[in-house]
Enzyme design. Structure first.
Site, PDB file in Angstrom:
ATOM      1  N   GLY A 178     176.912  28.091  19.989  1.00 47.13           N
ATOM      2  CA  GLY A 178     176.553  28.437  18.931  1.00 47.13           C
ATOM      3  C   GLY A 178     176.360  27.472  17.688  1.00 47.13           C
ATOM      4  O   GLY A 178     176.017  27.598  16.756  1.00 47.13           O
ATOM      5  N   THR A 208     168.705  28.583  24.239  1.00 48.11           N
ATOM      6  CA  THR A 208     168.234  28.612  23.167  1.00 48.11           C
ATOM      7  C   THR A 208     168.621  27.501  21.946  1.00 48.11           C
ATOM      8  O   THR A 208     168.190  27.573  20.912  1.00 48.11           O
ATOM      9  CB  THR A 208     168.901  29.873  22.644  1.00 48.11           C
ATOM     10  OG1 THR A 208     170.083  29.769  22.226  1.00 48.11           O
ATOM     11  CG2 THR A 208     168.356  31.227  23.393  1.00 48.11           C
ATOM     12  N   ASP A 266     175.036  40.558  23.460  1.00 45.02           N
ATOM     13  CA  ASP A 266     176.008  39.849  24.030  1.00 45.02           C
ATOM     14  C   ASP A 266     177.190  40.555  24.405  1.00 45.02           C
ATOM     15  O   ASP A 266     178.040  40.528  23.768  1.00 45.02           O
ATOM     16  CB  ASP A 266     176.686  38.531  22.910  1.00 45.02           C
ATOM     17  CG  ASP A 266     175.704  37.399  22.823  1.00 45.02           C
ATOM     18  OD1 ASP A 266     175.235  37.019  23.884  1.00 45.02           O
ATOM     19  OD2 ASP A 266     175.647  36.957  21.881  1.00 45.02           O
TER      20      ASP A 266
END
Lengths: 502, 502
Positions: A178, A208, A266
């Protein structure tokens, strides 16, 4: 009856992602006699091979009579050849779906029930909506610790598993992710293996994000290693920095992650099983897990991070792997480069002890390496950090990195991007925050990671006081279109960088 | 930027069911600059129209450069014309998905949250896996009564709604389903409207069964009526027996049912909202719900049936519709014919007072009609059954049925099937059970309901004592292939009919 249910194969070249699709004419004898309609699940047989596919019904001239089109994944899984015969019949009942329904109704699943579900998913017997149903009823804290342990072991059981004869301790590190730029892995692996410990690291490509460790390493050397290559590199260097995608360590996980991502779900149980199953399958015995916490990171509160850490440790112990979780600052990117080549430059500058190397990246890598030393040598964190810092500062990590890269096929020169554009600071101000997600998207729009040289380089960190006209970031791209598209996006994102006027 | 994101439309003629799919070349400028990959969600714009679609990426020659293929539903929703320009961009964030995630995490949804989810689903903003996720976390008793009420009202709000000026009471009947042959609707509607009550009945076609009421009625007359036709028929006859599919009474429900069926999930909250929203949207004020219970029916235990009945009544009351639930015997088919024409023959024989008419079908219809009379006239069941029996036995229901059919366009002659095959009883025995599901599948394999004349006719009922060689059932089909395929299935299903040797 079987022979009458045959059609000639046509390769449609259609990428339906992981779900096999068969395209059949609405007027074909099989659709008519079986009463097949769009979205039915059917069994495709080709020689000895067999897959369950979703049916799309074709009207008009896309397909010739007596042919059936196959999507790319259906062609691949069947090993099919165009023009050969395919047999189509009703899909068998997938009995483990009754366990999914049991979970829908809130009941706890046994290890065996979970194992059969995961086996069926890994062998492609579930449709995407069935996987979505399973994931949804397992998310939201609906898996207890026993079920997460069962899920982890089930995922290990259905993939390949590596062993390292003669090695007592196999190390690993993992970041929940992240944070753009946070490329600590090549540094940690070099430091740890320079001390003689074994850390056969396999990483993912970006899914991603603007770059995964495998993408960054690909800018520098060969990462597409098979199992024999990995063994050879590890024997020579105690480490590797390879792409893990070809190894089939957790085939069910690949199926699940894809749908999880599409649902933006998630599930903590799923996350833990996903990470730990790959570590266990790779033969790891000790691992540190980096959990960055921040408002635009993957984990957004300390409470959530602590719960995750406790589950990781507990499930790891039950599966025979020592886990140490580290909750870290996830408020802004780590390092200055974002995108494969830019991150590789940061990694090299830290390894080479460059005066301009990003200190936050250096410190984060030393912190993780220190904890791995502490875990391995049963020493204190302070002893660990001393050991790690010495190895880095004495150039041993840099030597070791070159050693690994050489064993993997040698170093490549880093490519330059064709287009560069530098944005400047709008007025004298202090930078108060960076949105990790939007920054990642900006780098992706510039072309990362598909173009290795694409991405961006920050010239600022949160807290910096900036003067008007000072450089904010430089955007790198390989096409004018990508550059313009990324900059258009940037101009719309007023909260990407937040400033306080001074 | 917008104009550069255009491609020429190609109609692929591919039926992907309800999910719009766009097919784009992997090397097209949009995929490259947007970083689109298979299964991404994208927005398609065509003039004023816009849909969210799933991307399938095409390699090879299926598509010419600068074109985008559209699935049938995507063509239809956009009202697109081949060769015209289509704009493709990233799909917008669907904010109600955060409410779905809230439900994943076990929280109760407000009426407004449910309303936005249902609105987004009905306007096709959800992918199939997102719908699957929502349905899964709402099933298993996870919707409380308030949420089911909210769901029902949300479904009503997003479709058309009928009103019947001047009518105080609008009746309806509904069967939860699962029993082959159970074609009471035409009988009940004829009896009820013969008494001067208003019952504008719209029915569905078969979805998983060998015939829906709309299929059976289609064998006899025109059922594809638009709203103006329905009003005209009801003004003339107090009733209609039409197909409800064209009326768009509950568009969200159509989206949900499709995924529910694929998942084989019967969420009770979803079931109740689905049935009641359609009744409320049709303007009904009073309805009886038939809940057959049996080991191979849709509802398998009395406990489950009672729970459903209680929820139906409660939610109905909150939404302003009077519901009476009737728990009935669902252990075997009702009537002897299965498939549109065969069921129509049973209906006609009951209406005409034929001595060989199936008594169980007659009694079931009288029972339901009696309860509707009891509800409407506030009379006892005994008074209702007397009234219903008189109307049927005096031929008034038959007159009324002819009146309705005439208003809908006149009666059609029933077609004969091209192939008939009669199976006989294997030895002297008593028939102890019939598997409803397998019997339904047998009739479907014979070609029902696509071939109206296809299906089967039972010559026996559970409990009958049979002699060797007596006829068991006759199979009707329009092609040899379907006949053979159905009979091959029959020979494999040893538990379809169960016998006790005498």
């Amino acid at each position: 009856m079987t022979t009458s249910h045959q059609l000639s194969i046509v390769d449609m070249g259609i990428d339906t992602h992981q779900e096999p699709v068969v395209y059949m004419r609405s007027d074909c004898h099989i659709c008519r006699s079986e009463g097949f309609t769009a979205n039915n699940r059917v069994t495709l047989r080709y020689g000895e091979n067999c897959v369950i596919a979703t049916l799309n019904v074709v009207e008009g001239q896309l397909l010739a009579p007596d042919t059936a089109g196959l999507s790319k994944i259906a062609m691949h899984r069947l090993g099919a050849i165009e023009g050969q015969k395919l047999t189509v019949s009703h899909a068998p009942v997938v009995t483990s779906l009754s366990s999914v329904r049991k979970k829908v109704f809130g009941n706890k699943l046994s290890d065996i029930e979970i194992a059969v579900i995961i086996k069926d998913i890994s062998t492609h017997r579930y449709s995407d909506i069935e996987i979505a149903s399973f994931l949804s009823v397992c998310a939201g804290g609906r898996l207890d610790v026993d079920e997460i342990i069962g899920l982890t072991q089930a995922m290990v059981a259905c993939g390949q598993r590596l062993s390292w004869p003669g090695q007592v301790m196999i190390l690993d590190k993992h970041c929940i992710g992240g944070l753009p730029g946070n490329r600590t892995t090549p540094l940690v692996v070099s430091i740890i293996s320079a001390a003689g410990l074994v850390i056969p690291k396999t990483s993912s490509r970006a899914i991603t994000s603007p770059a995964g460790t495998a993408d960054t390493m690909e800018a520098l050397t060969t990462v597409n290693l098979d199992l024999a290559d990995i063994r050879r590199v590890v024997e020579k260097t105690n480490a590797c920095l390879a792409w893990g995608g070809a190894m089939n360590l957790s085939p069910a996980d690949d199926m699940l992650i894809r749908i999880e991502r599409a649902l933006d779900l998630d599930g903590e149980g799923q996350l833990i099983a996903s990470v730990l199953s790959k570590k266990i399958a790779a033969g790891s015995t000790h691992a540190v897990i980096d959990i960055p916490v921040g408002p635009t990171a993957k984990v957004r509160s300390s409470k959530e991070a602590e719960r995750l850490a406790s589950l990781f440790t507990h499930v790891g112990a039950a599966c025979g792997i020592h886990i140490r979780c580290l909750i870290t600052d996830g408020s802004q990117p780590v390092g200055l480069g974002i995108g494969p080549v830019q991150e590789a430059r940061d990694v090299l500058s830290v390894l080479q002890g460059d005066a301009n190397a990003p200190q936050d990246l250096r410190e984060r890598a030393l912190f993780l390496a220190a904890h791995l030393f502490s875990l391995s040598f049963q020493e204190s964190y302070e002893q660990g950090i001393e050991r790690a810092t010495a190895i880095l500062d004495e150039g041993k990590a840099w030597q070791q990195f070159q050693h690994i890269v050489k064993a993997q096929g040698g170093i490549k020169p880093l490519p330059e991007a064709r287009y560069q554009h530098t944005e400047v600071v709008p007025g004298t101000c202090r930078l108060t925050s960076i949105d990790n997600r939007k920054l990642a998207r900006l780098a992706k729009l510039a072309g990362a990671p598909a173009s290795l040289a694409a991405g961006l380089r920050l010239h600022v960190k949160v807290g910096d006081v900036l003067t008007e006209g000072a450089p904010l970031f430089t955007l790198f791209s390989d096409s004018e279109g990508e550059r313009d598209y990324a900059l258009a996006y940037y101009r719309e994102q007023v909260t990407l960088f937040m400033f306080n006027q001074q």
